[in-house]
Design a protein around this motif. Structure first.
Motif, short mmCIF file in Angstrom:
data_model
loop_
_atom_site.label_atom_id
_atom_site.label_comp_id
_atom_site.label_asym_id
_atom_site.label_seq_id
_atom_site.Cartn_x
_atom_site.Cartn_y
_atom_site.Cartn_z
N GLY A 174 53.91 14.75 11.64
CA GLY A 174 55.20 14.55 11.00
C GLY A 174 55.14 13.26 10.19
N GLY A 175 56.04 12.35 10.43
CA GLY A 175 56.02 11.09 9.71
C GLY A 175 55.50 9.93 10.54
N THR A 176 54.93 10.23 11.71
CA THR A 176 54.50 9.19 12.64
C THR A 176 53.00 9.28 12.89
N TRP A 177 52.37 8.13 13.00
CA TRP A 177 50.95 8.07 13.30
C TRP A 177 50.73 8.10 14.81
N TRP A 178 49.69 8.81 15.24
CA TRP A 178 49.32 8.93 16.64
C TRP A 178 47.88 8.49 16.83
N TRP A 179 47.59 7.97 18.01
CA TRP A 179 46.23 7.61 18.41
C TRP A 179 45.82 8.56 19.51
N ARG A 180 44.68 9.23 19.31
CA ARG A 180 44.18 10.19 20.30
C ARG A 180 42.71 9.93 20.53
N ALA A 215 47.11 2.04 31.29
CA ALA A 215 46.53 0.89 30.58
C ALA A 215 46.74 1.02 29.08
N MET A 216 46.52 2.19 28.54
CA MET A 216 46.67 2.37 27.09
C MET A 216 48.14 2.33 26.68
N ARG A 217 49.02 2.87 27.53
CA ARG A 217 50.45 2.82 27.23
C ARG A 217 50.93 1.37 27.21
N PHE A 239 48.82 8.83 22.17
CA PHE A 239 50.01 7.98 22.12
C PHE A 239 50.58 7.92 20.71
N SER A 240 51.87 7.99 20.63
CA SER A 240 52.54 7.76 19.36
C SER A 240 52.47 6.27 19.07
N LEU A 241 52.14 5.92 17.85
CA LEU A 241 52.09 4.51 17.47
C LEU A 241 53.44 4.04 16.95
N SER A 242 54.40 4.94 16.89
CA SER A 242 55.78 4.62 16.50
C SER A 242 55.87 3.92 15.16
N THR A 243 55.04 4.35 14.24
CA THR A 243 55.11 3.78 12.90
C THR A 243 54.72 4.84 11.86
N ALA A 244 55.32 4.72 10.71
CA ALA A 244 54.96 5.59 9.59
C ALA A 244 54.05 4.84 8.62
N LEU A 273 42.95 0.15 16.06
CA LEU A 273 41.79 -0.69 16.32
C LEU A 273 41.95 -1.49 17.61
N ARG A 274 43.13 -2.03 17.83
CA ARG A 274 43.39 -2.80 19.04
C ARG A 274 43.35 -1.91 20.29
N LEU A 275 43.88 -0.70 20.17
CA LEU A 275 43.82 0.23 21.29
C LEU A 275 42.38 0.61 21.62
N GLY A 276 41.57 0.76 20.59
CA GLY A 276 40.16 1.08 20.79
C GLY A 276 39.44 -0.02 21.56
N VAL A 277 39.72 -1.27 21.21
CA VAL A 277 39.11 -2.40 21.91
C VAL A 277 39.59 -2.45 23.36
N ALA A 278 40.88 -2.25 23.57
CA ALA A 278 41.42 -2.27 24.94
C ALA A 278 40.82 -1.14 25.77
N LEU A 279 40.64 0.02 25.15
CA LEU A 279 40.06 1.16 25.87
C LEU A 279 38.64 0.85 26.30
#
Length: 98
Positions: free
Chosen positions: A11-17, A78-80, A31-36, A46-52
């Motif tokens: 839709g209009g929102t970016w997701w990280w999978r 942890a990712m949430r 996770f929805s990144l809650s941003t368009a 990128l930050r989620l990738g590092v945390a993962l």
């Protein structure tokens, strides 16, 4: 700008999978990144990738003594939490981290 893996627009929102394997257990994360805004989404992804990777390193050694359901819950939580920190307005992330 090079493409960022694990970033998808719904839709209009970016997701990280991402699917991660720890101790032979596949853990799917989404996770929805809650941003368009694509630039903001790239930064968050990128930050989620590092945390993962940090969580994977921590559980890689001990993953064999943790059951599959618990591993999925740990990674999801942890990712949430990291996503909340990343999406927080500047200055507020310190309050969330404590």
């Amino acid at each position: 700008m090079p493409a960022i893996q694990n970033l998808a627009r719904r839709g209009g929102t970016w997701w990280w999978r991402r699917k991660v394997s720890v101790a032979g257990v596949q853990v799917p994360l989404a996770f929805s990144l809650s941003t368009a805004d694509h630039k903001r989404a790239r930064s968050i992804a990128l930050r989620l990738g590092v945390a993962l990777e940090a969580v994977c390193m921590a559980y890689g050694e001990y993953g064999t003594i943790v059951d599959e359901k618990t591993l999925k819950r740990v990674f999801t939580d942890a990712m949430r939490r990291e996503a909340e920190l990343v999406r927080a307005p500047p200055g507020k992330e310190r309050l969330l981290a404590g």
